[in-house]
Structure formats: C-alpha cells, structure tokens
Design a protein around this motif. Structure first.
Motif: not given
Length: 437
Positions: A229-249
C-alpha cells in the motif's frame, strides 16, 4: 496617425488579449501555480502516508508504531526547521549567492510575501515545495536504524543533519552553489536527496551496529499488505517529486512524469526477474523494492532524458540495486535494516552518472530532450557528475559520522538489549500497533 511608441502599446495590448499565456516572466502563471500546488501535496503524500506505511510494514510488529511515529514526527519537525532557517541556508534571499551556503535573509521566510514570485509561481509555494523534499530526505534515513535507535537521539540527529548536510548540499546543487556553477545535473534529487540520505543511512548503520540477532535470526516484514500500500502511494507521489521539479505545467514536466513511470516499471520487472532466476520464485517485497530503485535512479535524470533512456536506466536500477542489497547484507554483514543504501544510494549514484551519458544529444533514440550537458560532450558531463557524487558522498559521510558520535555522547544512540527485545512501541511510546484479543 499613431506614433511608433503608441503603435507598440496597441500591439502589446492586443497581444495580451489574444495570447494571454505569453505574459512577461514576472507575472504569476495560474497553470504553473496550480500544478506546483498539486505537486507539493503529492510529495508530502510520499512521506505520510507513503513512506510511513512502506517502512512500517517491513519491520517486525513490535516496532511498527515506532516507525510510523518517526516519519510523522519528522514531517512536523523538519517543516518547522525548514521554515525557520533551513530554506535560507539552501536558497537564501537574493539571486546571487555564495558557493557553499545561502545568505540568511530568508530566516522565517522574511523576504517573502503573498505577492512575491519565484519565476512565475509564488515564492512561498516554491519554498513549500522544497520543504516537502526537506521532509522526506531525513525520513528515508529512518530505514537504516529502524528497530534500535532512541527516539530522542533520532530527533536530535535528524535536526542537525537537515541544517548541516541537507541544506548546504541543496544549495550547492539547486541554490546557485558551486556544483550548479560547474553544470552539475540533478533534476529532482539524485544527489540532494538520495545520495545524502543513503550515505547517512550507511554511516548510521555502521555506527549504531547491527540489530540483536542479525544476520542469523530471520527478521521478516510483519505486514506486506501495508508495505505494498505504501509502495503504491510512493509511486503516485513520485510524479510530484520529479515532474513537479520542472516548476511549470509544460512539456518538460510531462516528459519527467513519463520517464519516471517507465523507469519504475522497468526497475520492478528487472528486480523481479533477478529474484526469480536466483531464488526460483518472485516476491512481492522484491517487485516493490525494484520499483523504488527505478524511481530513485531516474530522479536525477528525469528532466534530461527520454523514454528509451528511462527504460535502460530502470533496468539497470533493478538489476544493480538487487545485487548491491545482497552484497551489503550477505557479504559485508551490514544491517541497513530496510536497504536504504543499496536502493537509494546505489540508485542515486547510478542515476546521477547516467544522466551525464543520456543527456548528450549524440546517442540518437537514447538521448534526452535535446538539452545536452552544459559541458558539451558525454565525457565532460560525466566528469562533472563524478565530482558532484564524490563531493556529496564525502561531505555527507564525514558530517553524519560526527553528528552521530556527538549525539551518542549527549543522549546515547541505541536502546538497551532488553528494550530492543521487547520492542520500541512499548518501550518508547507505551503503545502497541496491534491489540488482538
């Protein structure tokens, strides 16, 4: 007739209404702001509940609450420390900063108001986004000393570590410090997050020593359902971690999201295949650990490579981190309880190196987005990446060792043998994770 200056004003006004997205750089972008607000929530979601559940399921039942308590408390404490002084050490308050730490003009976010901007997003939002990185990094270290470290010692060490290790290294790479000036590439935290946390974890495992009974006594995860369960949450949250680092949509964020997913999937399958071949059966623990390896390894490269390179990076991550885990525990007999160093450390180093290869534009289908390295050729960029890896590794190891020794003198690092046998849930918190009658 309109004068030239008046004509320019008219054209500017018309272009504003026809093309509102082409605003000047210091105008707030609603789209980018909305995305980074979402990404900030996703990265926080990685720590609580994602990492908390992932780690808690991997320990024995008598220590489940202690791990949850550590992750939750670190989320609170690191947030406050980041607000008070951590952010200003990392990013300061001015565009021009020193090579090693930021200025102290943003203590308590003093230089930021509701209308202050960082690029085209609110400055306070950028600080909050970076705060979630400062939260999860010390929480990753928890996995190395799980089931045997005093709660008070963990809090003191983590607090000092955030200010003396994480924040300065963050400045070196993202705050305009000396590595940034060299052209070092780390899009979302291969060195800032994964190498620093993993090296500190390895040092902590060595200083505090193995758990009682390791390696002879089996110490199996008590609740794999919780871990998955935690692993699935990490996978989804990681999109914010990496894609968010672009600081733009924008397209960079979209590509970062795609390569993150591909690397995670490839890492999972590679680890599963290695385990299946070596042990005859694939395990759930193996496939979720491979996922984390794939995610950690793509992190520094996620803004600089394309999907084919991400596939290669993920496959390398799952395979190399699998054998690194076996080597650390079976050969070296080091009790890094939840495999922080072989997964995050080896993965972070591997990804930080490979971004120097795959960011180059002369590798055809395996190249990145066409950015190329700041240093032109593959060899030059890899050299810069190596310098960053060695500097981050060495600095983190030395300072983490000194902090652990100091905390041991002041508070003592480890619970007693009897307390370790009884379990940290009762000993440190007077509670049980499960009360089955």
């Amino acid at each position: 007739m309109l004068g030239l200056s008046n004509l320019r004003r008219v054209l500017l006004a018309v272009s504003f209404f026809l093309f509102p997205s082409f605003g000047v750089a210091d105008e707030l972008s609603g789209a980018n702001t909305a995305w980074i607000l979402t990404a900030t929530a996703l990265v926080l979601f990685m720590t609580i509940p994602g990492l908390s559940l992932f780690y808690a399921g991997l320990v024995r039942s008598k220590n489940v609450l202690s791990v949850l308590m550590q992750c939750f408390t670190l989320t609170c404490l690191m947030s406050i420390l980041w607000f008070v002084v951590g952010y200003t050490i990392a990013f300061g308050s001015a565009e021009e900063q020193g090579p090693f730490i930021g200025d102290f003009g943003n203590v308590l976010f003093a230089a930021m108001g509701v209308d202050s901007l960082n690029g085209d997003i609110p400055a306070v939002l950028f600080a909050a986004f970076q705060m979630t990185f400062a939260v999860i990094t010390p929480a990753l270290i928890v996995g190395a000393f799980a089931e045997r470290m005093k709660f008070s010692a963990m809090l003191l060490f983590s607090s000092a570590w955030l200010l003396l290790v994480y924040s300065p290294v963050c400045h070196w790479v993202w705050g305009g410090g000396w590595l940034a000036e060299m052209g070092f590439l780390d899009f979302a935290g291969g060195s800032v997050v994964h190498i620093t946390a993993a090296v500190a974890a390895l040092v902590a495992a060595l200083v505090i020593g193995n758990r009682r009974g390791f390696p002879g006594t089996p110490m199996m995860p008590h609740n794999m359902t919780m871990t998955v369960t935690g692993a699935g949450m990490l996978w989804v949250g990681w999109f914010g971690f990496n894609a968010g680092s672009a600081l733009a949509a924008n397209g960079s964020a979209a590509m970062a999201l795609l390569v993150t997913h591909i690397s995670a999937a490839a890492g999972s399958l590679a680890w599963m295949a290695c385990e299946w071949i070596r042990h005859g059966k694939p395990s759930v623990l193996g496939i979720v650990t491979g996922m984390v390896a794939g995610l950690g390894t793509i992190t520094p490269a996620s803004g600089s490579v394309g999907p084919a390179a991400a596939l290669v990076i993920g496959l390398c991550a799952g395979t190399i981190c699998f054998f690194a885990t076996l080597f650390l525990k079976q050969r070296l007999k080091i009790d890094d309880s939840l495999d922080v160093f072989p997964v995050h450390g080896v993965g972070g180093i591997l990804g930080t190196l490979l971004v120097g290869v795959f960011c180059a534009t002369d590798l055809g289908v395996f190249s990145g987005l066409g950015f190329g390295g700041d240093n032109g050729s593959i060899g030059a960029q890899v050299q810069v990446q190596l310098i960053g890896i060695v500097a981050t590794f060495s600095y983190t190891a030395v300072v983490s060792w000194l902090l652990l020794k100091l905390v041991d003198k002041v508070l003592g690092l480890r619970v007693s043998e009897d307390q370790e046998t009884e379990g940290l849930d009762i000993v440190l918190h007077e509670e049980r994770g499960y009360d089955i009658r």
